[in-house]
Design an enzyme around this catalytic site. Structure first.
Site, mmCIF file in Angstrom:
data_model
loop_
_atom_site.group_PDB
_atom_site.id
_atom_site.type_symbol
_atom_site.label_atom_id
_atom_site.label_comp_id
_atom_site.label_asym_id
_atom_site.label_seq_id
_atom_site.Cartn_x
_atom_site.Cartn_y
_atom_site.Cartn_z
ATOM 1 N N MET A 74 -0.713 11.701 3.169
ATOM 2 C CA MET A 74 0.551 11.044 3.501
ATOM 3 C C MET A 74 0.941 9.932 2.529
ATOM 4 S SD MET A 74 1.513 12.828 5.910
ATOM 5 C CE MET A 74 0.689 14.088 6.857
ATOM 6 N N CYS A 75 0.245 9.822 1.408
ATOM 7 C CA CYS A 75 0.580 8.787 0.419
ATOM 8 C C CYS A 75 1.788 9.201 -0.410
ATOM 9 C CB CYS A 75 -0.605 8.539 -0.522
ATOM 10 S SG CYS A 75 -1.892 7.537 0.217
ATOM 11 N N HIS A 76 2.619 8.221 -0.715
ATOM 12 C CA HIS A 76 3.763 8.451 -1.586
ATOM 13 C C HIS A 76 3.310 8.446 -3.043
ATOM 14 C CE1 HIS A 76 5.699 7.044 2.097
ATOM 15 N NE2 HIS A 76 6.756 7.697 1.680
ATOM 16 N N MET A 110 -3.950 1.975 -1.043
ATOM 17 C CA MET A 110 -4.713 3.221 -1.156
ATOM 18 C C MET A 110 -5.079 3.511 -2.608
ATOM 19 S SD MET A 110 -5.267 4.073 1.883
ATOM 20 C CE MET A 110 -6.146 5.559 1.489
ATOM 21 N N ASP A 125 -22.096 10.269 -10.728
ATOM 22 C CA ASP A 125 -22.167 11.515 -11.489
ATOM 23 C C ASP A 125 -22.921 11.330 -12.803
ATOM 24 O OD1 ASP A 125 -21.458 14.287 -12.170
ATOM 25 O OD2 ASP A 125 -20.144 13.351 -13.654
#
Length: 155
Positions: A74-76, A110, A125
């Site tokens: 739901m992030c823009h 976010m 990693d």
């Protein structure tokens, strides 16, 4: 408290920010990756075969911020004005702090959180061949400015 990501039928929706004013917005997030002292020394001395861990994690974190809208449903899609990652290397962990800025209609928290997460995952990693017991933790928003309210985590 209203949950803004649900429509009147209770299904997910992307919040409409079309009528909001553009403001300068910043967010700072922080987290760490815990690792053995031997792995810390290998990172500091350049002894990781995959390359310069912190330089790659720097780029990875910035790329993570830029792709947040692609990862979090739901992030823009936000135009990021600036993003930076700082590292603090301690004897048993590397702290990662992301600072992200935009001028827009919705927040950038976010993006900062994703930047920290991606930088930590990049470190994991690159070091996993010599340390399988690394732990990523305490990822949180520590500061937000702009929009309806400002926020600073105490302590």
């Amino acid at each position: 408290m209203d949950l803004t990501h649900f429509n009147d039928k209770g299904r997910a929706r992307m919040v409409d920010v079309g009528d909001k004013s553009q403001t300068d917005r910043t967010a700072v997030a922080r987290g760490y990756i815990l690792m053995s002292p031997e792995t810390i020394e290998a990172v500091k001395s350049g002894g990781i075969k995959k390359g310069d861990v912190l330089s790659v994690a720097q780029v990875g974190g910035i790329m993570g911020a830029k792709k947040t809208w692609d990862l979090i449903p739901m992030c823009h899609n936000i135009l990021i004005d600036g993003a930076d990652i700082d590292f603090t290397v301690n004897s048993d962990r590397i702290w990662v702090e992301a600072k992200v800025r935009t001028t827009g209609k919705t927040g950038i928290e976010m993006e900062a959180l994703t930047a920290v997460s991606t930088a930590c995952l990049t470190i994991y990693d690159m070091c996993k061949a010599i340390d399988k017991k690394m732990v990523i933790g305490d990822i949180k928003l520590v500061k937000k400015t702009g929009g309806r309210s400002d926020f600073t985590l105490e302590g």
